[in-house]
Every structure is written in structure tokens, then in C-alpha cells.
Write a protein that holds these residues in place. Structure first.
Motif, PDB file in Angstrom:
ATOM      1  N   TRP A  52      -8.323  -4.398   9.421  1.00  0.00           N
ATOM      2  CA  TRP A  52      -7.604  -3.815  10.715  1.00  0.00           C
ATOM      3  C   TRP A  52      -6.983  -5.257  11.441  1.00  0.00           C
ATOM      4  O   TRP A  52      -7.665  -6.108  11.853  1.00  0.00           O
ATOM      5  CB  TRP A  52      -8.723  -3.259  11.813  1.00  0.00           C
ATOM      6  CG  TRP A  52      -7.801  -2.887  12.886  1.00  0.00           C
ATOM      7  CD1 TRP A  52      -8.292  -3.305  14.213  1.00  0.00           C
ATOM      8  CD2 TRP A  52      -6.730  -1.965  13.172  1.00  0.00           C
ATOM      9  NE1 TRP A  52      -7.684  -3.008  14.925  1.00  0.00           N
ATOM     10  CE2 TRP A  52      -6.673  -1.934  14.743  1.00  0.00           C
ATOM     11  CE3 TRP A  52      -5.909  -1.215  12.383  1.00  0.00           C
ATOM     12  CZ2 TRP A  52      -5.738  -1.193  15.354  1.00  0.00           C
ATOM     13  CZ3 TRP A  52      -5.019  -0.271  13.019  1.00  0.00           C
ATOM     14  CH2 TRP A  52      -4.868  -0.324  14.337  1.00  0.00           C
ATOM     15  N   ARG A  55      -2.554  -2.976  13.978  1.00  0.00           N
ATOM     16  CA  ARG A  55      -1.472  -1.951  13.801  1.00  0.00           C
ATOM     17  C   ARG A  55      -1.566  -1.398  12.515  1.00  0.00           C
ATOM     18  O   ARG A  55      -0.876  -0.369  12.194  1.00  0.00           O
ATOM     19  CB  ARG A  55       0.059  -2.693  13.910  1.00  0.00           C
ATOM     20  CG  ARG A  55       0.060  -3.952  13.415  1.00  0.00           C
ATOM     21  CD  ARG A  55       1.571  -4.664  13.911  1.00  0.00           C
ATOM     22  NE  ARG A  55       1.884  -5.407  12.662  1.00  0.00           N
ATOM     23  CZ  ARG A  55       2.202  -5.474  11.527  1.00  0.00           C
ATOM     24  NH1 ARG A  55       2.557  -4.309  11.098  1.00  0.00           N
ATOM     25  NH2 ARG A  55       2.355  -6.611  10.663  1.00  0.00           N
ATOM     26  N   GLN A  56      -2.099  -2.042  11.402  1.00  0.00           N
ATOM     27  CA  GLN A  56      -2.118  -1.689  10.048  1.00  0.00           C
ATOM     28  C   GLN A  56      -3.605  -1.497   9.561  1.00  0.00           C
ATOM     29  O   GLN A  56      -4.296  -2.577   9.888  1.00  0.00           O
ATOM     30  CB  GLN A  56      -1.175  -2.498   9.195  1.00  0.00           C
ATOM     31  CG  GLN A  56      -1.090  -1.858   7.912  1.00  0.00           C
ATOM     32  CD  GLN A  56      -0.233  -2.772   6.992  1.00  0.00           C
ATOM     33  OE1 GLN A  56      -0.767  -3.970   6.341  1.00  0.00           O
ATOM     34  NE2 GLN A  56       1.000  -2.589   6.655  1.00  0.00           N
ATOM     35  N   GLU A  57      -3.878  -0.531   8.768  1.00  0.00           N
ATOM     36  CA  GLU A  57      -5.098  -0.513   8.015  1.00  0.00           C
ATOM     37  C   GLU A  57      -5.268  -0.753   6.636  1.00  0.00           C
ATOM     38  O   GLU A  57      -4.293  -0.177   6.086  1.00  0.00           O
ATOM     39  CB  GLU A  57      -5.920   0.859   8.295  1.00  0.00           C
ATOM     40  CG  GLU A  57      -7.471   0.878   8.006  1.00  0.00           C
ATOM     41  CD  GLU A  57      -7.968   1.938   8.680  1.00  0.00           C
ATOM     42  OE1 GLU A  57      -8.880   2.520   8.031  1.00  0.00           O
ATOM     43  OE2 GLU A  57      -7.605   2.405   9.773  1.00  0.00           O
ATOM     44  N   GLN A  58      -6.012  -1.470   5.797  1.00  0.00           N
ATOM     45  CA  GLN A  58      -6.124  -1.270   4.495  1.00  0.00           C
ATOM     46  C   GLN A  58      -7.494  -1.065   4.131  1.00  0.00           C
ATOM     47  O   GLN A  58      -8.435  -1.417   4.843  1.00  0.00           O
ATOM     48  CB  GLN A  58      -5.603  -2.786   4.144  1.00  0.00           C
ATOM     49  CG  GLN A  58      -4.255  -3.280   4.424  1.00  0.00           C
ATOM     50  CD  GLN A  58      -3.986  -4.415   3.729  1.00  0.00           C
ATOM     51  OE1 GLN A  58      -4.357  -5.003   2.654  1.00  0.00           O
ATOM     52  NE2 GLN A  58      -3.253  -5.595   4.686  1.00  0.00           N
ATOM     53  N   HIS A  80      -1.363   8.201   8.460  1.00  0.00           N
ATOM     54  CA  HIS A  80      -0.073   7.847   8.189  1.00  0.00           C
ATOM     55  C   HIS A  80       0.349   7.765   6.768  1.00  0.00           C
ATOM     56  O   HIS A  80      -0.631   7.497   6.055  1.00  0.00           O
ATOM     57  CB  HIS A  80       0.411   6.628   8.986  1.00  0.00           C
ATOM     58  CG  HIS A  80       0.272   6.935  10.596  1.00  0.00           C
ATOM     59  ND1 HIS A  80       1.290   7.542  11.084  1.00  0.00           N
ATOM     60  CD2 HIS A  80      -0.505   6.400  11.361  1.00  0.00           C
ATOM     61  CE1 HIS A  80       1.005   7.607  12.435  1.00  0.00           C
ATOM     62  NE2 HIS A  80      -0.041   6.897  12.519  1.00  0.00           N
ATOM     63  N   THR A 212      -3.070   1.004   1.724  1.00  0.00           N
ATOM     64  CA  THR A 212      -2.404   0.353   2.928  1.00  0.00           C
ATOM     65  C   THR A 212      -1.470   1.344   3.830  1.00  0.00           C
ATOM     66  O   THR A 212      -0.761   2.127   3.358  1.00  0.00           O
ATOM     67  CB  THR A 212      -1.323  -0.730   2.688  1.00  0.00           C
ATOM     68  OG1 THR A 212      -2.221  -1.730   1.768  1.00  0.00           O
ATOM     69  CG2 THR A 212      -1.033  -1.331   4.062  1.00  0.00           C
ATOM     70  N   ALA A 214      -0.278   2.837   8.105  1.00  0.00           N
ATOM     71  CA  ALA A 214      -0.272   2.443   9.628  1.00  0.00           C
ATOM     72  C   ALA A 214      -1.370   3.117  10.307  1.00  0.00           C
ATOM     73  O   ALA A 214      -1.771   4.411  10.036  1.00  0.00           O
ATOM     74  CB  ALA A 214       1.271   2.653  10.233  1.00  0.00           C
ATOM     75  N   ASP A 216      -3.129   3.884  14.630  1.00  0.00           N
ATOM     76  CA  ASP A 216      -3.038   3.498  16.097  1.00  0.00           C
ATOM     77  C   ASP A 216      -4.367   2.685  16.184  1.00  0.00           C
ATOM     78  O   ASP A 216      -4.509   1.980  17.266  1.00  0.00           O
ATOM     79  CB  ASP A 216      -2.863   4.543  16.882  1.00  0.00           C
ATOM     80  CG  ASP A 216      -1.498   5.457  16.518  1.00  0.00           C
ATOM     81  OD1 ASP A 216      -0.803   4.520  16.156  1.00  0.00           O
ATOM     82  OD2 ASP A 216      -1.671   6.600  16.778  1.00  0.00           O
TER      83      ASP A 216
END
Length: 373
Positions: A52, A55-58, A80, A212, A214, A216
Motif C-alpha cells: 500500500w 493510493r494504490q494497492e498491490q 476498483h 494491482t 486503486a 481509498d
């Protein structure tokens, strides 16, 4: 074969270590898999890492499976639109090395079980829709022999229709469990899985799959795991700028932190690349004895402090001096000193001269009495 293995890993994507996936379907923390009717899949091992960056999660996951299923479909809800690619198997070996316990030697003075004279020979042994369409196929791609579809859905039944069109059926319980994700307008990653070799079953260690998307806030989907009938264990690596923790237990036992600390990885390894910008690693474990009590998804947040945590394995040893137990030398020395003191006292007493008693003095002679006149 490498790609084939990775996509089956998607079966359980966010890291719940499960034991059995039984037809017609089984839900795990990261998603749900629907195998062939009457088929069975056993998941022997599962690992996942969540990254994390604000703004983006992988999410990268590796799975080892056994069973007789020749085909399966897997569905994973995501907040997302997600990108899907294959991951590097070396990542998890590098993570395991990064969190390995520190070994230290700890000495004890008095003998314990296993030390002489208490030797023991026992050994102990100690988871964009089309207008008017409930399901929209946003994108489809091939990863090795697998068909990956990214879907949107406004009705969980529509997911059932999609599965049915591809030869699978969606159980009613799983359909109900998906409704909260539909209400929140999440999307789905759907994967058709099959072995490389015709007629073979899904089996063995799979290469990781890398998602990957997006977000919040960092989230770890767990809601579907409430459908499990057996206790579940969660094992999750979290990479972020700081130490992370879960907001609640969501129906399980309190999570345990097995490692927390900043990585010193600045190379071009898989872990180094993934940790760039998110160098703080938190490794969590959690046990869910009653999966039906799982109340939602795991939301992650920054911990109050970046306090490091590392497991320490102690090698307990009996303290020795020149190969002789220190306690034996000490006790033996005390006994030797005590014995020597007693012997010295005895010797001194034996050498002390004996003073003879004074001679007995005879009584003085009695003089004769004078005659009385």
C-alpha cells in the motif's frame, strides 16, 4: 506451466490459509473458487503480500494445491478495476528470509530436562457494463493457458450467469455473500483455470499472481471466508511506509505480529522492487476458529508507532566450565570446601596436646589432741 501455476494461485488471493476446497464451491479470504462438479481441491499452502503506497494497492499471492479438479473458476472482489499479471516466485523466499527469527544462545545454571542427570530421550513435536446488462466484461486477457476476465456486476445472480456460460454453477450461499460487494459497486476478477496438460488435474506449487488496483484505503477481502466450514488461519505480509495493523478482529482472535521492521533491501530483487517507497514490513497472523462469525473485510491502518518486532529463538544450554557443568563444579567445590573444613578441624583437634589432670593432693595429717586437765 509456470503461468498455469500462478493463475491457480489466484484461487485464494489475499492470504487465508485454507485446507479443503470442495465442490461445488468454497470461499476463502481473498475470493471464491468454483471447481468442476464432484471435484476436490486441497490447498496445502498459501502466502500473500499486500503493498500500500497511499493510493494504490498491490497483492501478490502464491498457492500450492492438490486435488482432482481439471477445471475451476475463481472470483475475487476488488474495490476498483484491477490489473493482473504473473509474479515472481522468488519474492516469498526473500520475504521469509527477511523475517526469519534471530537465534540467540541462553545459558542456565541448574540442570533442566534433557541435561545430565535428567537426560531425556523423548522427542516432542509440536492458511464498463453494457447498457441494460447486469454483468459487464471490462477486459479479457490470456495469461498462459488461462482466461482472465475483469467484470462489473450490479446483481450477484449475473455472476452466476457468467459462470454458467463458462460451464460452472454459482452456489446460493456464495451468491448471497457477494451481495455486499455488489452494493458497494466493487468489480471482480474472474479466472478460468486449467492445467497445461490435457486431462491433468490442478496440482502442485503455482507461480504467484500479481493484482494491482486503486484503493481509498488498504483492504484485505475476508467476507467470503465466512462460508468456510473449517477454522481458517490468515498469514499476511504488509508493505507500507509505516507499521500497519488491522482496525478490528472481524470475528477472529486478535491478530499477532510476527515481524515488524524496515527492510534494508535496495537491490533489484523482487522484494527490493516491491518495497521501493514502502520499506516497512509488517507480518501478521490470525486464527478464525468460527469462520461464520467473520463480519467483513480487514481494513488496515497505520499503527501508533513503528515499534520493531522480531521473533527470537533461544538455544538453551547448560553453563559449563572446561566441559564440566558449572553447577557440578560449584556444588562439588562447596562440598569439597565443607569436607576440607571438617577434616581440618578434626586434624587440629587430634594434634592438640592433652593436658594431664592435676595430681590429687593427700589430706594434711591430723595432729594429736592435747590432754584435757
Amino acid at each position: 506451466m509456470k503461468r498455469a501455476r500462478i493463475l491457480t494461485l489466484v484461487l485464494t488471493l489475499l492470504g487465508i490459509q485454507l485446507t479443503w476446497l470442495i465442490a461445488p464451491a468454497y470461499a476463502c479470504g481473498c475470493g471464491a473458487m468454483v471447481p468442476d462438479p464432484s471435484a476436490r481441491i486441497s490447498v496445502a499452502d498459501e502466502e500473500s503480500v499486500l503493498r500500500w503506497d497511499g493510493r494504490q494497492e498491490q497483492i501478490v499471492m502464491r498457492l500450492t494445491v492438490n486435488g482432482d479438479a481439471r477445471h475451476a473458476a475463481w472470483i475475487m472482489p476488488v474495490p476498483h478495476r484491477a490489473g493482473v499479471r504473473l509474479g515472481d516466485p522468488a519474492l516469498f523466499d526473500q520475504l521469509a528470509k527477511a523475517i526469519q527469527p534471530v537465534h540467540r544462545t541462553r545459558y542456565h545454571f541448574w540442570p533442566e530436562n534433557g541435561d545430565w542427570p535428567f537426560d531425556s530421550h523423548d522427542t516432542y513435536g509440536d492458511d464498463a457494463p453494457r447498457p441494460g446488462s447486469a454483468v459487464g466484461v471490462v477486459d479479457r486477457q490470456r495469461l498462459g493457458p488461462f482466461d482472465v476476465a475483469r467484470l462489473t456486476a450490479t446483481d450477484p445472480a449475473a455472476l452466476g450467469d457468467w459462470l454458467h456460460a463458462h460451464g460452472f454453477s454459482l452456489p446460493a450461499r456464495l451468491k448471497s455473500a457477494l451481495q455486499p460487494y455488489v452494493d458497494r459497486h466493487w468489480e471482480y476478477v474472474a479466472v478460468r483455470l486449467a492445467p497445461d496438460t490435457a486431462g491433468a488435474a490442478l496440482h502442485g506449487a503455482l507461480d504467484p499472481i500479481h493484482l494491482t488496483f486503486a484503493a481509498d484505503a488498504p483492504v484485505y477481502p475476508m467476507r467470503l471466508s465466512r462460508l468456510a466450514t473449517r477454522p481458517q488461519s490468515l498469514g499476511l505480509y504488509v508493505l507500507a511506509a509505516h507499521r500497519m495493523q488491522t482496525r478490528s478482529t472481524i470475528g477472529g482472535l486478535p491478530p499477532s505480529v510476527v515481524f515488524a521492521g524496515r527492510l534494508r533491501t535496495h537491490d533489484d530483487s523482487s522484494l527490493g522492487e516491491l518495497a521501493a517507497g514502502t520499506p516497512y514490513l509488517t507480518a501478521l497472523t490470525q486464527w478464525f476458529p468460527e469462520p461464520a462469525r467473520i463480519s467483513g473485510d480487514h481494513e488496515l491502518r497505520r499503527a501508533a508507532a513503528d515499534t520493531p518486532v522480531q521473533q527470537v529463538i533461544y538455544d538453551d544450554r547448560l553453563r559449563e566450565i572446561a566441559g564440566i557443568p558449572a553447577w557440578l563444579l560449584t556444588v562439588g567445590g562447596v562440598l569439597l570446601l565443607a569436607g576440607s573444613a571438617v577434616a581440618l578441624i578434626v586434624v587440629r583437634r587430634s594434634r592438640r596436646p592433652v593436658i594431664p589432670p592435676p595430681p590429687v593432693q593427700p589430706p594434711p595429717p591430723v595432729s594429736p589432741s592435747a590432754p584435757v586437765g
